[in-house]
Write a protein that holds these residues in place. Structure first.
Motif, PDB file in Angstrom:
ATOM      1  N   VAL A  68       0.862  -1.188   0.000  1.00  0.00           N
ATOM      2  CA  VAL A  68       0.000   0.000   0.000  1.00  0.00           C
ATOM      3  C   VAL A  68       0.896   1.234   0.000  1.00  0.00           C
ATOM      4  CG1 VAL A  68      -1.945  -1.124   1.147  1.00  0.00           C
ATOM      5  CG2 VAL A  68      -0.153  -0.022   2.525  1.00  0.00           C
ATOM      6  N   ASP A  69       0.267   2.386  -0.248  1.00  0.00           N
ATOM      7  CA  ASP A  69       0.996   3.639  -0.396  1.00  0.00           C
ATOM      8  C   ASP A  69       1.099   4.345   0.965  1.00  0.00           C
ATOM      9  OD1 ASP A  69       1.974   6.081  -1.306  1.00  0.00           O
ATOM     10  OD2 ASP A  69      -0.003   6.785  -1.963  1.00  0.00           O
ATOM     11  N   GLY A  70       1.822   3.745   1.894  1.00  0.00           N
ATOM     12  CA  GLY A  70       2.029   4.373   3.208  1.00  0.00           C
ATOM     13  C   GLY A  70       0.882   4.101   4.169  1.00  0.00           C
ATOM     14  N   TRP A  71       1.081   4.558   5.409  1.00  0.00           N
ATOM     15  CA  TRP A  71       0.105   4.311   6.481  1.00  0.00           C
ATOM     16  C   TRP A  71      -1.249   4.961   6.200  1.00  0.00           C
ATOM     17  CZ3 TRP A  71       0.293   1.055  10.531  1.00  0.00           C
ATOM     18  CH2 TRP A  71       1.534   0.595  10.981  1.00  0.00           C
ATOM     19  N   ASP A  72      -1.259   5.993   5.361  1.00  0.00           N
ATOM     20  CA  ASP A  72      -2.553   6.646   5.107  1.00  0.00           C
ATOM     21  C   ASP A  72      -3.094   6.289   3.723  1.00  0.00           C
ATOM     22  OD1 ASP A  72      -0.900   8.181   3.531  1.00  0.00           O
ATOM     23  OD2 ASP A  72      -1.707  10.112   4.214  1.00  0.00           O
ATOM     24  N   VAL A  98      -9.308   9.795 -11.197  1.00  0.00           N
ATOM     25  CA  VAL A  98     -10.204   9.248 -10.180  1.00  0.00           C
ATOM     26  C   VAL A  98      -9.682   7.888  -9.754  1.00  0.00           C
ATOM     27  CG1 VAL A  98     -12.536   8.429  -9.681  1.00  0.00           C
ATOM     28  CG2 VAL A  98     -12.209  10.557 -10.945  1.00  0.00           C
ATOM     29  N   ARG A  99      -9.530   7.718  -8.450  1.00  0.00           N
ATOM     30  CA  ARG A  99      -9.016   6.459  -7.900  1.00  0.00           C
ATOM     31  C   ARG A  99     -10.188   5.688  -7.288  1.00  0.00           C
ATOM     32  NH1 ARG A  99      -3.650   9.342  -5.194  1.00  0.00           N
ATOM     33  NH2 ARG A  99      -2.710   9.898  -7.204  1.00  0.00           N
ATOM     34  N   LEU A 100     -10.452   4.556  -7.903  1.00  0.00           N
ATOM     35  CA  LEU A 100     -11.594   3.755  -7.459  1.00  0.00           C
ATOM     36  C   LEU A 100     -11.087   2.706  -6.480  1.00  0.00           C
ATOM     37  CD1 LEU A 100     -13.190   3.385 -10.981  1.00  0.00           C
ATOM     38  CD2 LEU A 100     -13.924   4.920  -9.145  1.00  0.00           C
ATOM     39  N   TYR A 101     -11.420   2.892  -5.225  1.00  0.00           N
ATOM     40  CA  TYR A 101     -10.945   1.984  -4.181  1.00  0.00           C
ATOM     41  C   TYR A 101     -11.987   0.942  -3.844  1.00  0.00           C
ATOM     42  CZ  TYR A 101      -7.148   5.251  -3.456  1.00  0.00           C
ATOM     43  OH  TYR A 101      -6.048   6.037  -3.637  1.00  0.00           O
ATOM     44  N   ASP A 102     -11.485  -0.233  -3.561  1.00  0.00           N
ATOM     45  CA  ASP A 102     -12.357  -1.312  -3.116  1.00  0.00           C
ATOM     46  C   ASP A 102     -11.664  -1.989  -1.929  1.00  0.00           C
ATOM     47  OD1 ASP A 102     -14.399  -3.128  -2.966  1.00  0.00           O
ATOM     48  OD2 ASP A 102     -14.191  -3.859  -5.029  1.00  0.00           O
ATOM     49  N   ASN A 103     -12.334  -2.989  -1.321  1.00  0.00           N
ATOM     50  CA  ASN A 103     -11.731  -3.689  -0.197  1.00  0.00           C
ATOM     51  C   ASN A 103     -10.339  -4.185  -0.566  1.00  0.00           C
ATOM     52  OD1 ASN A 103     -14.054  -3.318   1.263  1.00  0.00           O
ATOM     53  ND2 ASN A 103     -14.899  -5.337   0.764  1.00  0.00           N
ATOM     54  N   LEU A 104      -9.422  -4.125   0.380  1.00  0.00           N
ATOM     55  CA  LEU A 104      -8.053  -4.557   0.135  1.00  0.00           C
ATOM     56  C   LEU A 104      -7.952  -6.081   0.081  1.00  0.00           C
ATOM     57  CD1 LEU A 104      -5.139  -3.609  -0.214  1.00  0.00           C
ATOM     58  CD2 LEU A 104      -4.972  -3.419   2.276  1.00  0.00           C
ATOM     59  N   PHE A 105      -8.907  -6.761   0.726  1.00  0.00           N
ATOM     60  CA  PHE A 105      -8.874  -8.225   0.766  1.00  0.00           C
ATOM     61  C   PHE A 105     -10.142  -8.819   0.179  1.00  0.00           C
ATOM     62  CE2 PHE A 105      -6.072  -6.806   4.162  1.00  0.00           C
ATOM     63  CZ  PHE A 105      -4.916  -7.490   3.819  1.00  0.00           C
ATOM     64  N   LEU A 106      -9.979 -10.022  -0.394  1.00  0.00           N
ATOM     65  CA  LEU A 106     -11.129 -10.711  -0.963  1.00  0.00           C
ATOM     66  C   LEU A 106     -11.791 -11.615   0.069  1.00  0.00           C
ATOM     67  CD1 LEU A 106      -9.460 -11.608  -4.369  1.00  0.00           C
ATOM     68  CD2 LEU A 106     -11.283  -9.931  -3.995  1.00  0.00           C
ATOM     69  N   GLU A 107     -11.049 -11.957   1.141  1.00  0.00           N
ATOM     70  CA  GLU A 107     -11.575 -12.841   2.190  1.00  0.00           C
ATOM     71  C   GLU A 107     -12.147 -12.014   3.327  1.00  0.00           C
ATOM     72  OE1 GLU A 107     -11.691 -16.273   2.807  1.00  0.00           O
ATOM     73  OE2 GLU A 107     -11.306 -16.414   0.650  1.00  0.00           O
ATOM     74  N   LEU A 117      -5.049 -10.746  -1.033  1.00  0.00           N
ATOM     75  CA  LEU A 117      -5.164  -9.361  -1.492  1.00  0.00           C
ATOM     76  C   LEU A 117      -6.071  -9.266  -2.722  1.00  0.00           C
ATOM     77  CD1 LEU A 117      -1.426  -8.348  -1.090  1.00  0.00           C
ATOM     78  CD2 LEU A 117      -3.357  -7.271   0.103  1.00  0.00           C
ATOM     79  N   ASN A 118      -6.852  -8.231  -2.776  1.00  0.00           N
ATOM     80  CA  ASN A 118      -7.719  -7.973  -3.920  1.00  0.00           C
ATOM     81  C   ASN A 118      -6.904  -7.255  -4.995  1.00  0.00           C
ATOM     82  OD1 ASN A 118      -9.619  -7.077  -5.738  1.00  0.00           O
ATOM     83  ND2 ASN A 118     -10.768  -5.824  -4.269  1.00  0.00           N
ATOM     84  N   PRO A 119      -6.659  -7.894  -6.150  1.00  0.00           N
ATOM     85  CA  PRO A 119      -5.831  -7.241  -7.177  1.00  0.00           C
ATOM     86  C   PRO A 119      -6.489  -5.983  -7.739  1.00  0.00           C
ATOM     87  CG  PRO A 119      -6.796  -9.277  -8.025  1.00  0.00           C
ATOM     88  CD  PRO A 119      -7.137  -9.222  -6.564  1.00  0.00           C
ATOM     89  N   GLU A 120      -7.780  -5.824  -7.507  1.00  0.00           N
ATOM     90  CA  GLU A 120      -8.461  -4.635  -8.020  1.00  0.00           C
ATOM     91  C   GLU A 120      -8.870  -3.687  -6.907  1.00  0.00           C
ATOM     92  OE1 GLU A 120     -11.475  -5.841 -10.769  1.00  0.00           O
ATOM     93  OE2 GLU A 120      -9.933  -6.488 -12.188  1.00  0.00           O
ATOM     94  N   SER A 121      -8.095  -3.678  -5.833  1.00  0.00           N
ATOM     95  CA  SER A 121      -8.441  -2.778  -4.721  1.00  0.00           C
ATOM     96  C   SER A 121      -8.240  -1.317  -5.108  1.00  0.00           C
ATOM     97  CB  SER A 121      -7.613  -3.115  -3.483  1.00  0.00           C
ATOM     98  OG  SER A 121      -6.233  -2.967  -3.758  1.00  0.00           O
ATOM     99  N   LEU A 122      -7.441  -1.084  -6.159  1.00  0.00           N
ATOM    100  CA  LEU A 122      -7.298   0.286  -6.672  1.00  0.00           C
ATOM    101  C   LEU A 122      -7.304   0.233  -8.190  1.00  0.00           C
ATOM    102  CD1 LEU A 122      -6.654   3.290  -6.740  1.00  0.00           C
ATOM    103  CD2 LEU A 122      -4.251   2.731  -6.366  1.00  0.00           C
ATOM    104  N   VAL A 123      -8.262   0.936  -8.778  1.00  0.00           N
ATOM    105  CA  VAL A 123      -8.317   1.078 -10.237  1.00  0.00           C
ATOM    106  C   VAL A 123      -8.338   2.577 -10.505  1.00  0.00           C
ATOM    107  CG1 VAL A 123      -9.694   0.699 -12.315  1.00  0.00           C
ATOM    108  CG2 VAL A 123      -9.575  -1.087 -10.549  1.00  0.00           C
TER     109      VAL A 123
END
Ligand code: ATP
Ligand code: MG
Ligand code: MG
Length: 551
Positions: free
Chosen positions: A280-284, A468-477, A492-498
């Motif tokens: 991920v891109d840092g703590w935030d 525009v950054r489309l965020y989704d859950n970081l995990f699939l489980e 990890l969800n490979p599409e957590s950021l599109v």
């Protein structure tokens, strides 16, 4: 629209106050500065600060800083900023457990003099082995019967750095056969030749969590020391120290169930791994459940506080809270409070063939349908515009009420248009639509026919490009760390950021960092705190429009 869930600690304190058993309450939030705070900490913050607010008491911010190797000033700064951002103010100065190191050392000497603590030369492994198990009593260390005089001398030499790390520890002398393993001569001090962010090189020994926490509470006059259920088994030890030391007050420990959220990790250690490995891109990073990540994603402090109220406070352990509830909390806040705008995320060019080249008219559109206090937007209409690819179908099914060849649709806040021609590029891909406007439809229904669909759009000439950054859950489980500890990296969800290039209406050009919008028909978005500068516009998707939280 949401009722608050039960909070047994609040009820208990109310009864104490009504029964005259408690005066002014004092709570504390005690983070270890070894990472950023996450949504689980928000539960603890809202509880501790919330109780003080509710009952007119005080809540302290105290850094539990007994492990210098893992702690950093940067974490201290971030934690303070997060607590403030959530809207809370601690009473008095920021406190540190290390403020009490001198007193704790004197109290350790006190226990030694009373024959209630001893210096042990067993190695960490031996100590573990001697401690026994749930079914097998521990056995005493061969060093357990050292004289108070010898122990005082050794302890002092531990303090001044005469021994190597791991060579000796100070232990309480309680009961090696106690059913509760925490009472089998717990460790009070370890040797660590580490520099500390608050005390520098003053100390070569550092107190354990157990020897620090309750005494710090007592020194600060904390009345209710609220912690998560893992510490229930430590409570007898918490009380043993208070009973065996000359403490100025007797705080009480109360445990509650920690927050576990599905599709999410709530462990600083695991979050740190994601940060350190660059996943991920840092703590935030807006995908993390850190308070600063949620802030960057577009959560409001009010939505996080509301979520914490909704989940309640109980002693029922092991439950998983549905992240849809968190999404619900922010969605309903933004529904009421975020201004509206039009933005097209998958732009498809539309040329309005019966609109002249230099034609422009500007609509004054309400910032929010129910909020007259919000600024009116100016929305320009021109010959060329963009609509979303998904709002057009060449061969639509029956119930498709958006645009299709020969079909009509209304442009939101504007005219009804009809699709006359579909233009494709050499590869056969859709590249443009030729449409015509019915000029008799501004603010009124078309003559003699019904047009059901309304779509959003942006003037091509006047619209502004944005990322525009489309965020989704970081995990699939649902429980990414359920099985083995490190398993979460496999889920990890490979599409957590599109990331997409989008076009927004001109009113978005002046968006301040962190301003939040509903992009109509699309979702809720927040201007990125860091990336929106030098005229760049970057929006983070906070949450979609559709609420899936089942009440
Ligand atoms: P982590 O395992 O993520 O490092 P921690 O408990 O070690 O969490 P601390 O900095 O010690 O982190 O936590 C400060 C306070 O926040 C503690 O009182 C702790 O009980 C509380 N807390 C931490 N995680 C949660 C959670 N998931 N739900 C509720 N409270 C929490
Ligand atoms: Mg802790
Ligand atoms: Mg921890």
């Amino acid at each position: 629209d949401t009722t608050s869930a039960p909070n047994f600690i609040r009820n208990q304190i109310r009864e104490e106050i009504e029964g005259g058993r408690t005066g002014k309450i004092v709570t504390r939030f005690p983070p270890e500065p070894n990472g950023f705070l996450h949504i689980g900490h928000a539960k603890s913050i809202c509880l501790n600060f919330g109780l003080a607010e509710h009952f007119g008491g005080d809540c302290h911010l105290r850094f539990d800083d007994t492990n210098p190797a893992k702690e950093e000033q940067a974490y201290i700064d971030a934690i303070k900023a997060d607590v403030h951002w959530l809207g809370f103010e601690w009473a008095g100065p920021v406190r540190f457990a290390s403020d009490y190191f001198d007193t704790l050392y004197q109290w350790a000497q006190h226990l030694v003099r009373e024959g209630k603590a001893y210096v042990d030369d067993l190695s960490p492994d031996e100590i573990r082995e001697y401690r026994g198990t749930l079914t097998e009593a521990g056995k005493p260390s061969p060093y357990r019967e050292r004289s108070a005089e010898e122990n005082l001398d050794l302890l002092e030499r531990m303090r001044t750095g005469e021994f190597a790390e791991g060579e000796k520890v100070l232990r309480a002398k309680i009961d090696m056969a106690a059913p509760n393993i925490n009472l089998r001569d717990p460790i009070l001090y370890r040797i660590r030749h580490a520099s500390h962010h608050q005390t520098g090189d003053k100390w070569k020994i550092y107190p354990s969590y157990d020897f620090t926490h309750g005494q710090s509470d007592a020194l600060e006059g904390v009345t209710h020391s609220i912690c998560t259920l893992e510490f229930e088994d430590h409570r007898p030890l918490y009380e043993w120290f208070l009973d065996n030391l000359p403490v100025p007050a007797k705080p009480r420990q109360i445990e509650f169930a920690r927050l576990n959220l599905n599709y999410t990790l709530t462990s600083k250690r695991k979050l740190k791994l994601l940060v350190d490995q660059g996943i991920v891109d840092g703590w935030d990073d807006p995908r993390l459940p850190t308070i600063s990540g949620m802030r960057r994603r577009g959560y409001t402090p009010a939505s996080i506080r509301k979520f914490c109220e909704m989940i309640g406070v109980t002693r029922a352990d092991g439950g998983l809270v549905d992240i849809a509830m968190l999404y619900h909390a922010i969605r309903s806040d933004l529904e009421d409070n975020a201004p509206r705008a039009m933005a097209v995320l998958k732009p498809l060019k539309v040329v309005l063939t019966n609109v002249p080249e230099d034609f422009e008219e500007v609509y004054e559109v309400a910032g929010h349908p129910a909020r007259e206090d919000m600024a009116v937007r100016k929305v320009p209409f021109t010959r060329e515009l963009y609509i979303d690819h998904d709002d057009f179908m060449e061969n639509p099914p029956k119930k498709f009420f958006r645009l299709a060849p020969g079909k009509e649709v209304r442009l939101r806040n504007s005219y009804v248009i009809r699709c006359d021609e579909v233009i494709k590029d050499d590869a056969g891909e859709l590249s443009e639509l030729r449409c015509s406007v019915d000029f008799d439809t501004l603010g009124k229904n078309p003559e003699g026919r019904k047009v059901k669909g309304v779509i959003h759009w942006v003037s091509a000439e006047r619209g502004i490009p944005m990322e525009v950054r489309l965020y989704d859950n970081l995990f699939l489980e649902e429980q990414p760390d359920k099985d083995r500890d490190a398993d979460f990296l496999e889920h990890l969800n490979p599409e957590s950021l599109v990331t997409v290039r989008a076009i927004g209406e001109p009113s978005l050009a002046e968006s301040e960092p962190e301003s939040r919008f509903q992009f109509e028909r699309v979702g809720y978005f927040c201007a990125d705190r860091h990336a929106c500068r030098d005229g760049q516009l970057v929006f983070n998707r906070t949450v979609g429009l559709k609420d899936s939280w089942a009440r």
